[in-house]
Design a protein around this motif. Structure first.
Motif, PDB file in Angstrom:
ATOM      1  N   SER A  94     -48.777 -27.224   6.461  1.00  0.00           N
ATOM      2  CA  SER A  94     -48.057 -26.695   5.300  1.00  0.00           C
ATOM      3  C   SER A  94     -48.573 -25.318   4.939  1.00  0.00           C
ATOM      4  O   SER A  94     -47.809 -24.370   4.793  1.00  0.00           O
ATOM      5  CB  SER A  94     -48.248 -27.592   4.068  1.00  0.00           C
ATOM      6  N   CYS A  95     -49.875 -25.223   4.770  1.00  0.00           N
ATOM      7  CA  CYS A  95     -50.473 -24.084   4.080  1.00  0.00           C
ATOM      8  C   CYS A  95     -51.142 -23.041   4.954  1.00  0.00           C
ATOM      9  O   CYS A  95     -51.509 -21.978   4.459  1.00  0.00           O
ATOM     10  CB  CYS A  95     -51.469 -24.609   3.045  1.00  0.00           C
ATOM     11  N   GLY A  96     -51.337 -23.307   6.209  1.00  0.00           N
ATOM     12  CA  GLY A  96     -51.990 -22.328   7.072  1.00  0.00           C
ATOM     13  C   GLY A  96     -51.291 -20.982   6.992  1.00  0.00           C
ATOM     14  O   GLY A  96     -50.073 -20.915   7.100  1.00  0.00           O
ATOM     15  N   SER A  97     -52.065 -19.923   6.785  1.00  0.00           N
ATOM     16  CA  SER A  97     -51.443 -18.603   6.640  1.00  0.00           C
ATOM     17  C   SER A  97     -51.622 -17.724   7.875  1.00  0.00           C
ATOM     18  O   SER A  97     -50.871 -16.783   8.081  1.00  0.00           O
ATOM     19  CB  SER A  97     -51.993 -17.879   5.415  1.00  0.00           C
ATOM     20  N   SER A  98     -52.613 -18.037   8.710  1.00  0.00           N
ATOM     21  CA  SER A  98     -52.786 -17.264   9.941  1.00  0.00           C
ATOM     22  C   SER A  98     -53.135 -18.141  11.142  1.00  0.00           C
ATOM     23  O   SER A  98     -52.961 -17.719  12.274  1.00  0.00           O
ATOM     24  CB  SER A  98     -53.845 -16.173   9.763  1.00  0.00           C
ATOM     25  N   LEU A  99     -53.598 -19.356  10.886  1.00  0.00           N
ATOM     26  CA  LEU A  99     -53.924 -20.297  11.965  1.00  0.00           C
ATOM     27  C   LEU A  99     -53.369 -21.681  11.632  1.00  0.00           C
ATOM     28  O   LEU A  99     -53.423 -22.110  10.474  1.00  0.00           O
ATOM     29  CB  LEU A  99     -55.439 -20.430  12.136  1.00  0.00           C
ATOM     30  N   ILE A 100     -52.858 -22.352  12.655  1.00  0.00           N
ATOM     31  CA  ILE A 100     -52.431 -23.746  12.525  1.00  0.00           C
ATOM     32  C   ILE A 100     -52.874 -24.488  13.787  1.00  0.00           C
ATOM     33  O   ILE A 100     -53.178 -23.864  14.799  1.00  0.00           O
ATOM     34  CB  ILE A 100     -50.900 -23.878  12.354  1.00  0.00           C
ATOM     35  N   TYR A 101     -52.888 -25.808  13.715  1.00  0.00           N
ATOM     36  CA  TYR A 101     -53.180 -26.587  14.910  1.00  0.00           C
ATOM     37  C   TYR A 101     -51.973 -26.557  15.838  1.00  0.00           C
ATOM     38  O   TYR A 101     -50.832 -26.423  15.402  1.00  0.00           O
ATOM     39  CB  TYR A 101     -53.580 -28.015  14.536  1.00  0.00           C
ATOM     40  N   ASP A 102     -52.232 -26.665  17.139  1.00  0.00           N
ATOM     41  CA  ASP A 102     -51.205 -26.384  18.149  1.00  0.00           C
ATOM     42  C   ASP A 102     -50.221 -27.511  18.434  1.00  0.00           C
ATOM     43  O   ASP A 102     -49.327 -27.360  19.266  1.00  0.00           O
ATOM     44  CB  ASP A 102     -51.860 -25.930  19.450  1.00  0.00           C
ATOM     45  N   GLY A 103     -50.338 -28.648  17.771  1.00  0.00           N
ATOM     46  CA  GLY A 103     -49.404 -29.746  17.988  1.00  0.00           C
ATOM     47  C   GLY A 103     -49.861 -30.764  19.000  1.00  0.00           C
ATOM     48  O   GLY A 103     -49.175 -31.754  19.252  1.00  0.00           O
ATOM     49  N   SER A 104     -51.038 -30.543  19.584  1.00  0.00           N
ATOM     50  CA  SER A 104     -51.538 -31.471  20.604  1.00  0.00           C
ATOM     51  C   SER A 104     -52.528 -32.494  20.037  1.00  0.00           C
ATOM     52  O   SER A 104     -52.967 -33.376  20.756  1.00  0.00           O
ATOM     53  CB  SER A 104     -52.229 -30.686  21.724  1.00  0.00           C
ATOM     54  N   PHE A 105     -52.889 -32.349  18.764  1.00  0.00           N
ATOM     55  CA  PHE A 105     -53.874 -33.199  18.091  1.00  0.00           C
ATOM     56  C   PHE A 105     -55.215 -33.197  18.822  1.00  0.00           C
ATOM     57  O   PHE A 105     -55.943 -34.174  18.844  1.00  0.00           O
ATOM     58  CB  PHE A 105     -53.337 -34.630  17.909  1.00  0.00           C
ATOM     59  N   SER A 106     -55.536 -32.044  19.422  1.00  0.00           N
ATOM     60  CA  SER A 106     -56.784 -31.889  20.164  1.00  0.00           C
ATOM     61  C   SER A 106     -57.807 -31.052  19.385  1.00  0.00           C
ATOM     62  O   SER A 106     -58.903 -30.824  19.866  1.00  0.00           O
ATOM     63  CB  SER A 106     -56.505 -31.207  21.509  1.00  0.00           C
ATOM     64  N   GLY A 107     -57.424 -30.567  18.191  1.00  0.00           N
ATOM     65  CA  GLY A 107     -58.312 -29.712  17.414  1.00  0.00           C
ATOM     66  C   GLY A 107     -58.177 -28.239  17.753  1.00  0.00           C
ATOM     67  O   GLY A 107     -58.869 -27.406  17.180  1.00  0.00           O
ATOM     68  N   HIS A 108     -57.282 -27.896  18.666  1.00  0.00           N
ATOM     69  CA  HIS A 108     -57.085 -26.506  19.076  1.00  0.00           C
ATOM     70  C   HIS A 108     -56.167 -25.798  18.085  1.00  0.00           C
ATOM     71  O   HIS A 108     -55.085 -26.300  17.768  1.00  0.00           O
ATOM     72  CB  HIS A 108     -56.493 -26.453  20.489  1.00  0.00           C
ATOM     73  N   ARG A 109     -56.617 -24.639  17.598  1.00  0.00           N
ATOM     74  CA  ARG A 109     -55.815 -23.858  16.658  1.00  0.00           C
ATOM     75  C   ARG A 109     -55.230 -22.634  17.346  1.00  0.00           C
ATOM     76  O   ARG A 109     -55.831 -22.082  18.272  1.00  0.00           O
ATOM     77  CB  ARG A 109     -56.658 -23.440  15.459  1.00  0.00           C
ATOM     78  N   ILE A 110     -54.063 -22.237  16.849  1.00  0.00           N
ATOM     79  CA  ILE A 110     -53.349 -21.071  17.383  1.00  0.00           C
ATOM     80  C   ILE A 110     -52.919 -20.179  16.222  1.00  0.00           C
ATOM     81  O   ILE A 110     -52.827 -20.636  15.084  1.00  0.00           O
ATOM     82  CB  ILE A 110     -52.106 -21.502  18.202  1.00  0.00           C
ATOM     83  N   PRO A 111     -52.632 -18.921  16.497  1.00  0.00           N
ATOM     84  CA  PRO A 111     -52.084 -18.065  15.436  1.00  0.00           C
ATOM     85  C   PRO A 111     -50.742 -18.620  14.971  1.00  0.00           C
ATOM     86  O   PRO A 111     -49.920 -19.050  15.793  1.00  0.00           O
ATOM     87  CB  PRO A 111     -51.906 -16.708  16.119  1.00  0.00           C
ATOM     88  N   GLY A 112     -50.538 -18.629  13.671  1.00  0.00           N
ATOM     89  CA  GLY A 112     -49.270 -19.113  13.135  1.00  0.00           C
ATOM     90  C   GLY A 112     -49.408 -19.495  11.678  1.00  0.00           C
ATOM     91  O   GLY A 112     -50.514 -19.524  11.128  1.00  0.00           O
ATOM     92  N   MET A 113     -48.272 -19.786  11.064  1.00  0.00           N
ATOM     93  CA  MET A 113     -48.225 -20.167   9.664  1.00  0.00           C
ATOM     94  C   MET A 113     -47.667 -21.574   9.519  1.00  0.00           C
ATOM     95  O   MET A 113     -46.815 -21.995  10.299  1.00  0.00           O
ATOM     96  CB  MET A 113     -47.274 -19.244   8.885  1.00  0.00           C
ATOM     97  N   GLY A 114     -48.128 -22.251   8.478  1.00  0.00           N
ATOM     98  CA  GLY A 114     -47.548 -23.527   8.102  1.00  0.00           C
ATOM     99  C   GLY A 114     -46.211 -23.320   7.410  1.00  0.00           C
ATOM    100  O   GLY A 114     -45.792 -22.196   7.120  1.00  0.00           O
ATOM    101  N   VAL A 115     -45.534 -24.414   7.118  1.00  0.00           N
ATOM    102  CA  VAL A 115     -44.186 -24.380   6.559  1.00  0.00           C
ATOM    103  C   VAL A 115     -44.171 -23.739   5.170  1.00  0.00           C
ATOM    104  O   VAL A 115     -43.327 -22.887   4.876  1.00  0.00           O
ATOM    105  CB  VAL A 115     -43.589 -25.804   6.528  1.00  0.00           C
TER     106      VAL A 115
END
Length: 158
Positions: free
Chosen positions: A107-128
């Motif tokens: 929801s709230c990530g402004s520059s990093l979000i998790y990548d959708g793999s539920f592995s703990g890996h974060r990628i650049p991006g924003m939450g909804v």
């Protein structure tokens, strides 16, 4: 401001991400803070299954091009969009121009979000929520950027 950053136990795991910061304490004493947890506002439970954005970020969810999915596969995009809409309405109601949201959240990530793999890996991006607020001209910062947000507050009020 994300409710979890204010010590409210609203995160998916029932925890919080309390921030201890003098600027934040001043904002609280000045009555500048409006607290929101988009997921809780959308009716999601505490605790709830972890959720991540698959193949993209918040803008793609808002555009209907990807989904927020709980661990286990249940799609929860509608709830995340509904929660983001509540946050936006609060910003409009209280003339909020700057938001402090919890980094890495779907929801709230402004520059990093998790990548959708539920592995703990974060990628650049924003939450909804971050994406929706930015679409409406609200400056979004994370809990590590409170000093920058404070500068932006003083720049907009000058």
């Amino acid at each position: 401001m994300s409710a979890c950053l204010l010590g409210k136990k609203v995160r998916y795991d029932g925890g919080s991400l309390s921030v201890n910061n003098q600027v934040l304490e001043r904002w609280i004493s000045e009555g500048r803070i409006v607290s929101v947890c988009p997921e809780v506002e959308a009716g999601m439970s505490i605790p709830r299954k972890p959720a991540e954005i698959v193949d993209g970020s918040g803008n793609r969810v808002l555009d209907g091009k990807t989904d927020v999915v709980e661990k286990g596969g249940n799609m929860v995009s509608d709830g995340f969009i509904a929660g983001a809409s509540v946050a936006l309405e609060l910003c409009k109601k209280f003339n909020i121009e700057i938001a402090i949201l919890a980094e890495s959240s779907p929801s709230c990530g402004s520059s990093l979000i998790y990548d959708g793999s539920f592995s703990g890996h974060r990628i650049p991006g924003m939450g909804v929520t971050a994406a929706l607020l930015r679409r409406h001209g609200i400056q979004v910062f994370n809990q590590y950027e409170i000093a920058d947000a404070n500068k932006a507050i003083h720049a907009t009020s000058a």
